[in-house]
Motif scaffolding. Structure first.
Motif, short mmCIF file in Angstrom:
data_model
loop_
_atom_site.label_atom_id
_atom_site.label_comp_id
_atom_site.label_asym_id
_atom_site.label_seq_id
_atom_site.Cartn_x
_atom_site.Cartn_y
_atom_site.Cartn_z
N ILE A 164 0.84 -1.20 0.00
CA ILE A 164 0.00 0.00 0.00
C ILE A 164 0.87 1.25 0.00
CG2 ILE A 164 -1.66 1.33 1.36
CD1 ILE A 164 -2.89 -1.27 2.27
N VAL A 165 1.95 1.22 0.76
CA VAL A 165 2.87 2.37 0.81
C VAL A 165 3.44 2.64 -0.57
CG1 VAL A 165 5.02 3.25 1.80
CG2 VAL A 165 3.45 1.94 3.24
N THR B 84 -5.75 3.46 -5.24
CA THR B 84 -4.77 3.82 -4.21
C THR B 84 -3.72 4.78 -4.75
OG1 THR B 84 -5.07 1.61 -3.24
CG2 THR B 84 -3.18 2.89 -2.48
N ILE B 85 -3.30 4.56 -5.99
CA ILE B 85 -2.34 5.47 -6.63
C ILE B 85 -2.95 6.85 -6.81
CG2 ILE B 85 -1.02 5.91 -8.74
CD1 ILE B 85 -0.75 2.87 -9.06
N MET C 174 -6.53 8.20 5.75
CA MET C 174 -7.00 7.02 6.47
C MET C 174 -8.44 6.69 6.13
SD MET C 174 -5.28 4.98 8.27
CE MET C 174 -6.70 4.28 9.12
N THR C 175 -9.28 7.69 5.98
CA THR C 175 -10.68 7.44 5.65
C THR C 175 -10.80 6.70 4.33
OG1 THR C 175 -11.41 9.41 6.86
CG2 THR C 175 -12.91 8.53 5.22
N VAL C 176 -10.07 7.14 3.31
CA VAL C 176 -10.14 6.49 2.00
C VAL C 176 -9.52 5.10 2.05
CG1 VAL C 176 -9.54 6.68 -0.44
CG2 VAL C 176 -10.09 8.74 0.87
N LEU C 177 -8.43 4.93 2.79
CA LEU C 177 -7.82 3.61 2.91
C LEU C 177 -8.76 2.61 3.58
CD1 LEU C 177 -4.11 4.41 3.91
CD2 LEU C 177 -4.96 3.55 1.72
N LEU C 178 -9.50 3.08 4.58
CA LEU C 178 -10.47 2.21 5.25
C LEU C 178 -11.58 1.78 4.29
CD1 LEU C 178 -10.73 4.04 8.68
CD2 LEU C 178 -9.92 1.70 8.34
N VAL C 179 -11.93 2.67 3.35
CA VAL C 179 -12.94 2.34 2.35
C VAL C 179 -12.39 1.33 1.34
CG1 VAL C 179 -14.30 3.25 0.43
CG2 VAL C 179 -14.19 4.50 2.58
#
Length: 257
Positions: free
Chosen positions: A72-73, A146-147, A169-174
């Motif tokens: 993800i990073v 993600t990109i 963080m909000t978008v990553l949780l989605v």
């Protein structure tokens, strides 16, 4: 030179970050502009290097604990690094030729603060709204999304130093609802290090970093983050987050209008 008042501000912000987990950019930059009268671009540039130093320690802890999803990073960095470089080039070009750069940064900061406040208050609703759509996404689409998220964060953070925390963080949780939250938090912090470092170095090259201010802030914030983290279990997040989100929304509105 070390200014005890700035160190006290760093201590206060460090405590809040330790309590709530929200990135210091959404708190520190408006404080430097509104309370201490720093030029917006100086506040942003200094805060970016400040964030890169403090989050390096957090990345080391998460890395040793195995709570960083490096895939993800890498995806985030594929979007954020070129977007950050391009944004910095545009800022440098605009700063030499136009007088409205300060206004653009101030408005971008205000909008980022309001968006952060919304993300803090409505995170669960946002996740629920997009849950069904995300379930239909293929792994390739998730990777591309993600990109794109990284690119958006690169632009936003370069302009305002805000966005990598609550918004990211909000978008990553989605996008990754089945992944453990601690791994997403670790990944978000790890990605923030190169993002804020590159953006901060770019602002340094443009002469918009105050190193006396930076050192003063770090002297206060590092012990503040440690103490806040240790005491966070004793303070109700249900009280702190709405208060903090309301404060960010008010400050963001003031910067815009």
């Amino acid at each position: 030179m070390i200014n005890p008042l700035y160190s006290l501000a760093g201590l206060f912000i460090g405590l809040l970050v330790g309590f709530t987990g929200v990135g210091g950019g959404s708190l520190m930059t408006p404080l430097l502009i509104l309370a201490f009268g720093f030029h917006p671009i100086t506040a942003v540039g200094t805060d970016l290097l400040y964030a890169s130093i403090t989050k390096t320690a957090g990345t080391a802890v998460h890395g040793l604990s195995g709570t960083v999803e490096w895939k993800i990073v890498r995806r985030l960095a594929m979007g954020s690094v070129p977007a950050t470089a391009l944004t910095l080039l545009v800022l440098a070009f605009a700063g030499r030729r136009f007088d409205g750069t300060e206004h653009v940064i101030t408005v971008a900061l205000g909008l980022a603060l309001i968006a952060t406040a919304i993300a803090m208050l409505c995170r669960r609703r946002i996740m629920a709204y997009f849950e069904r759509g995300v379930e239909r996404l293929t792994p390739r689409r998730i990777g591309r999304s993600t990109i794109v998220l990284g690119a958006v964060l690169g632009v936003l953070v370069s302009l305002s130093s805000v966005g990598a925390g609550a918004l990211g963080m909000t978008v990553l949780l989605v996008l990754y609802p089945k992944m453990p939250v601690n791994r997403l938090v670790g990944s978000d912090i790890a990605h923030a290090v190169p993002l804020t470092l590159i953006a901060g170095l770019g602002h340094w090259a443009m002469g918009s970093v105050d190193f006396g201010l930076l050192l003063s802030l770090l002297i206060g914030s590092i012990p503040g983050i440690i103490v806040g983290s240790l005491l966070s279990s004793r303070v109700s997040e249900r009280i702190l987050r709405p208060v903090l989100a309301g404060t960010l929304a008010i400050v963001g509105g003031k910067l815009i209008f």
